[in-house]
Motif scaffolding. Structure first.
Motif, PDB file in Angstrom:
ATOM      1  N   ASP B  24       0.840  -1.205   0.000  1.00 21.62           N
ATOM      2  CA  ASP B  24       0.000   0.000   0.000  1.00 21.62           C
ATOM      3  C   ASP B  24       0.869   1.246   0.000  1.00 21.62           C
ATOM      4  OD1 ASP B  24      -2.269  -1.481   0.027  1.00 21.62           O
ATOM      5  OD2 ASP B  24      -2.858  -1.010   2.089  1.00 21.62           O
ATOM      6  N   LYS B  25       0.335   2.287  -0.610  1.00 19.95           N
ATOM      7  CA  LYS B  25       1.045   3.559  -0.659  1.00 19.95           C
ATOM      8  C   LYS B  25       0.644   4.381   0.567  1.00 19.95           C
ATOM      9  CE  LYS B  25       2.109   6.959  -4.221  1.00 19.95           C
ATOM     10  NZ  LYS B  25       1.986   7.284  -5.652  1.00 19.95           N
ATOM     11  N   LEU B  26       1.636   4.952   1.251  1.00 16.89           N
ATOM     12  CA  LEU B  26       1.350   5.837   2.387  1.00 16.89           C
ATOM     13  C   LEU B  26       1.009   7.236   1.870  1.00 16.89           C
ATOM     14  CD1 LEU B  26       4.053   5.317   5.192  1.00 16.89           C
ATOM     15  CD2 LEU B  26       1.660   4.701   5.300  1.00 16.89           C
ATOM     16  N   PRO B  27       0.368   8.053   2.706  1.00 22.38           N
ATOM     17  CA  PRO B  27       0.173   9.452   2.319  1.00 22.38           C
ATOM     18  C   PRO B  27       1.528  10.125   2.065  1.00 22.38           C
ATOM     19  CG  PRO B  27      -1.103   8.926   4.292  1.00 22.38           C
ATOM     20  CD  PRO B  27      -0.220   7.748   4.020  1.00 22.38           C
ATOM     21  N   SER B  28       1.514  11.232   1.335  1.00 19.28           N
ATOM     22  CA  SER B  28       2.741  11.960   1.005  1.00 19.28           C
ATOM     23  C   SER B  28       3.340  12.604   2.259  1.00 19.28           C
ATOM     24  CB  SER B  28       2.437  13.047  -0.002  1.00 19.28           C
ATOM     25  OG  SER B  28       1.615  14.022   0.624  1.00 19.28           O
ATOM     26  N   VAL B  29       4.598  13.044   2.147  1.00 17.39           N
ATOM     27  CA  VAL B  29       5.264  13.732   3.249  1.00 17.39           C
ATOM     28  C   VAL B  29       4.433  14.955   3.678  1.00 17.39           C
ATOM     29  CG1 VAL B  29       7.327  15.049   3.898  1.00 17.39           C
ATOM     30  CG2 VAL B  29       7.572  12.926   2.616  1.00 17.39           C
ATOM     31  N   GLU B  30       3.919  15.669   2.704  1.00 19.46           N
ATOM     32  CA  GLU B  30       3.097  16.854   2.986  1.00 19.46           C
ATOM     33  C   GLU B  30       1.865  16.481   3.821  1.00 19.46           C
ATOM     34  OE1 GLU B  30       3.477  20.122   2.654  1.00 19.46           O
ATOM     35  OE2 GLU B  30       5.514  19.590   2.029  1.00 19.46           O
ATOM     36  N   ALA B  31       1.198  15.400   3.412  1.00 14.80           N
ATOM     37  CA  ALA B  31      -0.012  14.963   4.114  1.00 14.80           C
ATOM     38  C   ALA B  31       0.314  14.467   5.524  1.00 14.80           C
ATOM     39  CB  ALA B  31      -0.708  13.863   3.306  1.00 14.80           C
ATOM     40  N   GLY B  63       6.595   7.556  -4.424  1.00 11.50           N
ATOM     41  CA  GLY B  63       5.843   7.565  -3.174  1.00 11.50           C
ATOM     42  C   GLY B  63       6.469   6.686  -2.115  1.00 11.50           C
ATOM     43  N   ILE B  64       5.730   6.523  -1.028  1.00 15.81           N
ATOM     44  CA  ILE B  64       6.204   5.743   0.112  1.00 15.81           C
ATOM     45  C   ILE B  64       5.319   4.503   0.217  1.00 15.81           C
ATOM     46  CG2 ILE B  64       6.676   5.812   2.587  1.00 15.81           C
ATOM     47  CD1 ILE B  64       6.231   8.994   2.211  1.00 15.81           C
ATOM     48  N   TYR B  65       5.942   3.321   0.225  1.00 16.27           N
ATOM     49  CA  TYR B  65       5.173   2.089   0.244  1.00 16.27           C
ATOM     50  C   TYR B  65       5.411   1.313   1.532  1.00 16.27           C
ATOM     51  CZ  TYR B  65       4.453   3.172  -4.604  1.00 16.27           C
ATOM     52  OH  TYR B  65       4.095   3.820  -5.758  1.00 16.27           O
ATOM     53  N   VAL B  66       4.358   0.651   1.995  1.00 12.21           N
ATOM     54  CA  VAL B  66       4.463  -0.187   3.179  1.00 12.21           C
ATOM     55  C   VAL B  66       5.067  -1.527   2.773  1.00 12.21           C
ATOM     56  CG1 VAL B  66       3.131  -1.393   4.956  1.00 12.21           C
ATOM     57  CG2 VAL B  66       2.499   0.928   4.277  1.00 12.21           C
ATOM     58  N   ARG B  67       6.015  -2.008   3.573  1.00 12.09           N
ATOM     59  CA  ARG B  67       6.624  -3.306   3.318  1.00 12.09           C
ATOM     60  C   ARG B  67       6.002  -4.353   4.228  1.00 12.09           C
ATOM     61  NH1 ARG B  67      12.982  -2.243   2.141  1.00 12.09           N
ATOM     62  NH2 ARG B  67      12.978  -4.485   1.904  1.00 12.09           N
ATOM     63  N   ASN B  68       6.325  -5.624   3.951  1.00 14.68           N
ATOM     64  CA  ASN B  68       5.885  -6.677   4.859  1.00 14.68           C
ATOM     65  C   ASN B  68       6.527  -6.473   6.213  1.00 14.68           C
ATOM     66  OD1 ASN B  68       4.239  -8.501   3.269  1.00 14.68           O
ATOM     67  ND2 ASN B  68       6.098  -8.820   2.067  1.00 14.68           N
ATOM     68  N   LYS B  69       5.778  -6.770   7.248  1.00 13.46           N
ATOM     69  CA  LYS B  69       6.334  -6.704   8.583  1.00 13.46           C
ATOM     70  C   LYS B  69       7.368  -7.817   8.732  1.00 13.46           C
ATOM     71  CE  LYS B  69       4.852  -6.550  13.385  1.00 13.46           C
ATOM     72  NZ  LYS B  69       6.246  -6.909  13.645  1.00 13.46           N
ATOM     73  N   LYS B  70       8.510  -7.475   9.305  1.00 14.85           N
ATOM     74  CA  LYS B  70       9.549  -8.463   9.574  1.00 14.85           C
ATOM     75  C   LYS B  70       8.989  -9.584  10.447  1.00 14.85           C
ATOM     76  CE  LYS B  70      12.512  -7.865  12.914  1.00 14.85           C
ATOM     77  NZ  LYS B  70      13.640  -7.988  13.851  1.00 14.85           N
ATOM     78  N   ARG B  71       9.359 -10.817  10.131  1.00 15.66           N
ATOM     79  CA  ARG B  71       8.921 -11.935  10.978  1.00 15.66           C
ATOM     80  C   ARG B  71       9.541 -11.798  12.365  1.00 15.66           C
ATOM     81  NH1 ARG B  71      10.858 -16.383   6.634  1.00 15.66           N
ATOM     82  NH2 ARG B  71       9.727 -15.529   4.858  1.00 15.66           N
ATOM     83  N   ASP B  72       8.788 -12.145  13.378  1.00 19.84           N
ATOM     84  CA  ASP B  72       9.267 -12.048  14.768  1.00 19.84           C
ATOM     85  C   ASP B  72      10.482 -12.944  14.998  1.00 19.84           C
ATOM     86  OD1 ASP B  72       7.498 -10.181  15.637  1.00 19.84           O
ATOM     87  OD2 ASP B  72       6.054 -11.615  16.438  1.00 19.84           O
ATOM     88  N   GLY B  73      11.403 -12.453  15.812  1.00 15.96           N
ATOM     89  CA  GLY B  73      12.533 -13.278  16.234  1.00 15.96           C
ATOM     90  C   GLY B  73      13.680 -13.278  15.244  1.00 15.96           C
ATOM     91  N   TYR B  74      13.525 -12.580  14.112  1.00 16.53           N
ATOM     92  CA  TYR B  74      14.621 -12.472  13.147  1.00 16.53           C
ATOM     93  C   TYR B  74      15.424 -11.217  13.472  1.00 16.53           C
ATOM     94  CZ  TYR B  74      12.874 -16.183  10.116  1.00 16.53           C
ATOM     95  OH  TYR B  74      12.498 -17.390   9.616  1.00 16.53           O
ATOM     96  N   LEU B  75      16.737 -11.328  13.401  1.00 15.43           N
ATOM     97  CA  LEU B  75      17.619 -10.203  13.704  1.00 15.43           C
ATOM     98  C   LEU B  75      17.819  -9.355  12.446  1.00 15.43           C
ATOM     99  CD1 LEU B  75      19.547  -8.980  15.875  1.00 15.43           C
ATOM    100  CD2 LEU B  75      21.347 -10.395  14.884  1.00 15.43           C
TER     101      LEU B  75
END
Lengths: 233, 233
Positions: B24-31, B63-75
Motif C-alpha cells: 500500500d502507498k502511504l500518504p505523502s510527506v506533505e499529508a 511515493g512511500i510504500y508499506v513493506r511486509n512486517k519483519k517476521r518475529d525473532g529475526y535479527l
C-alpha cells in the motif's frame, strides 16, 4: 548511464584514487555541487548510491564520511543489483537446470500475491563465480512483470534483462536467512557432502511501486560465498 | 525520546493497526506533516527510521510504500541497534565470561585504528534470547570512546550504556560474514558439536563521525539465530 550514476562513478574513483581514506570527511553537498557542476539533487542521488554501496556514511547534521572499501569478492546483501553487478571484474556464469511455466506453489503464490492457479516461471540454476560454485538458485517469477523467460536469458543476468529489455524498475527486497545443514540433494547440486553447512536464503523482490515479482530460494556454498552488509544504527 | 522517534513509533502503530497492508502507498510527506502536525524535517527523519527498520520503502518520485512486517525473532542486520533493541518483547540475557583491559591484538588495532600497545577492553559473553543460546560474542572496545566497562555493565545492553551513560553516538558498522564449521572450543561455548554449522561474523562499529570503537567477532548458533535484511536496489 544517468547523470547521477556518472557522478557516483566519478566520486568513487575520486575516493579510491586515495585522496580519501576511511573516516575522512568528504566536502559538503554544496561544495560537491560546484566541483561537479551539477544540481544539488544530482549530488544527493549520487550520494545515495555511494551510501548503498557502503562507500560513504552520511551523518545527519555532521557531514559525509568515507567508509572502508568493501573487501573484494564479498556479496553486498544490502544493495541487491544481482550477481553480475556485484562481482564486476569477476566472471559470473550460470548453468540453467530448469526454466518452465508452472502453476504457482501455494507458498510462492502468497509471497507474490497471486490468484490461485496462476502460472509463474520457475528457474533453477547453479551460479558460478570465476568457475567456483557460488550458489544454487530456485526462483519463481510473476509473469505480469517477467513477461518472458527462456534458457538463454537465464544463462545471463536476469536483472539486466529485466531492467534493459523489459524496463522493470527493481525497487527493494526482503531477505530472510539462516544457517543449516545440507540435505543430500542440495549437497549434490553444490558438490559438497550431506550435512555440510550452508546459508539457506529466501528473497522476495519488489518493483519500485511495491509489486512482488521474484520469489527466490538460494543455497550458498559455504566455502565460496562471503557476505558484506554496510549497516547503520 | 525525540520528537521524530515518537512520530516514527506512531506511524508504525498506524501501519500495524492494519489500516495499511504491504504494498500500500502511504500518504505523502506533505499529508503526513499535516496529520501529525510537525515539520517536514521531522517527518523525513521519522520515515528514515521506518525505512531502516524495513517497514517502508521510499521510491524516488513515486511515493512511500508499506513493506511486509519483519517476521518475529529475526535479527535485522541492516539496522544495528543491539540485541535488546532488536528483540523487544523477548528476554535478552548475557553470561559474561571475560571483561578486562588488554594490549590490543594486531588485527584489532588496525580495525580500530589504534597506536601500537594501546590498551583496549576485551569482552567475551554468551548472548541468550528467551533462555536459548543465540551467539558467542568477543568484542574489543576503544577506551577513548568506551571509557569504562565492567561485568555488571556487560551483563546488560552495552549499546544502551554507551548511548545513555557515555553519550556515544553510534553511527554505522561494517559487517562481514561467512558460514563455517564449528571448532571444538566454539562448539563447547554454543553447546553444539564440533563440525556443526555456524555463522562466523565480524562487525566494526563507528561513531557518527567515523571513529571505529567496537571490533566484534560473533559466532551464531545455527538453530537459534535467524536473520533479516531490508534490502534495496
Amino acid at each position: 548511464m544517468l547523470k547521477y550514476e556518472q557522478i557516483a562513478q566519478q566520486m568513487n574513483e575520486y575516493i579510491e584514487s586515495g585522496q580519501f581514506q576511511a573516516g575522512d570527511k568528504l566536502p559538503s553537498v554544496e561544495a560537491l555541487k560546484i566541483k561537479y557542476n551539477v544540481s544539488k539533487s544530482t549530488i544527493i542521488k549520487a550520494l545515495e548510491i555511494l551510501e548503498k554501496q557502503g562507500n560513504i556514511y552520511q551523518a545527519r547534521g555532521s557531514g559525509i564520511y568515507v567508509r572502508n572499501k568493501k573487501r573484494d569478492g564479498y556479496l553486498n546483501l544490502f544493495s541487491t543489483g544481482g550477481f553480475s553487478d556485484e562481482f564486476k571484474g569477476l566472471n559470473v556464469t550460470n548453468k540453467v537446470l530448469r526454466v518452465e511455466e508452472v502453476i504457482s506453489p501455494e507458498s510462492v503464490r502468497q509471497k507474490l500475491k497471486l490468484e490461485k492457479d496462476t502460472l509463474v516461471y520457475v528457474l533453477e540454476r547453479i551460479v558460478y563465480v570465476d568457475g567456483e560454485i557460488f550458489c544454487f538458485e530456485q526462483s519463481y517469477f510473476n509473469k505480469d512483470i517477467v513477461l518472458f523467460l527462456n534458457e538463454s536469458i537465464a544463462e545471463k543476468s536476469i536483472f539486466k534483462y529485466l531492467e534493459q529489455n523489459l524496463k522493470v524498475k527493481i525497487g527493494f527486497s526482503d531477505i530472510y536467512f539462516n544457517v543449516d545443514k545440507l540435505e543430500e540433494e542440495e549437497a549434490e547440486l553444490l558438490e559438497l557432502d550431506e550435512g555440510d553447512p550452508c546459508l539457506n536464503y529466501e528473497q522476495v523482490f519488489y518493483t519500485t511501486t511495491g509489486i512482488p515479482f521474484d520469489c527466490s530460494h538460494l543455497i550458498y556454498h559455504y566455502k565460496n560465498a562471503h557476505f558484506y552488509i554496510p549497516s547503520q544504527k
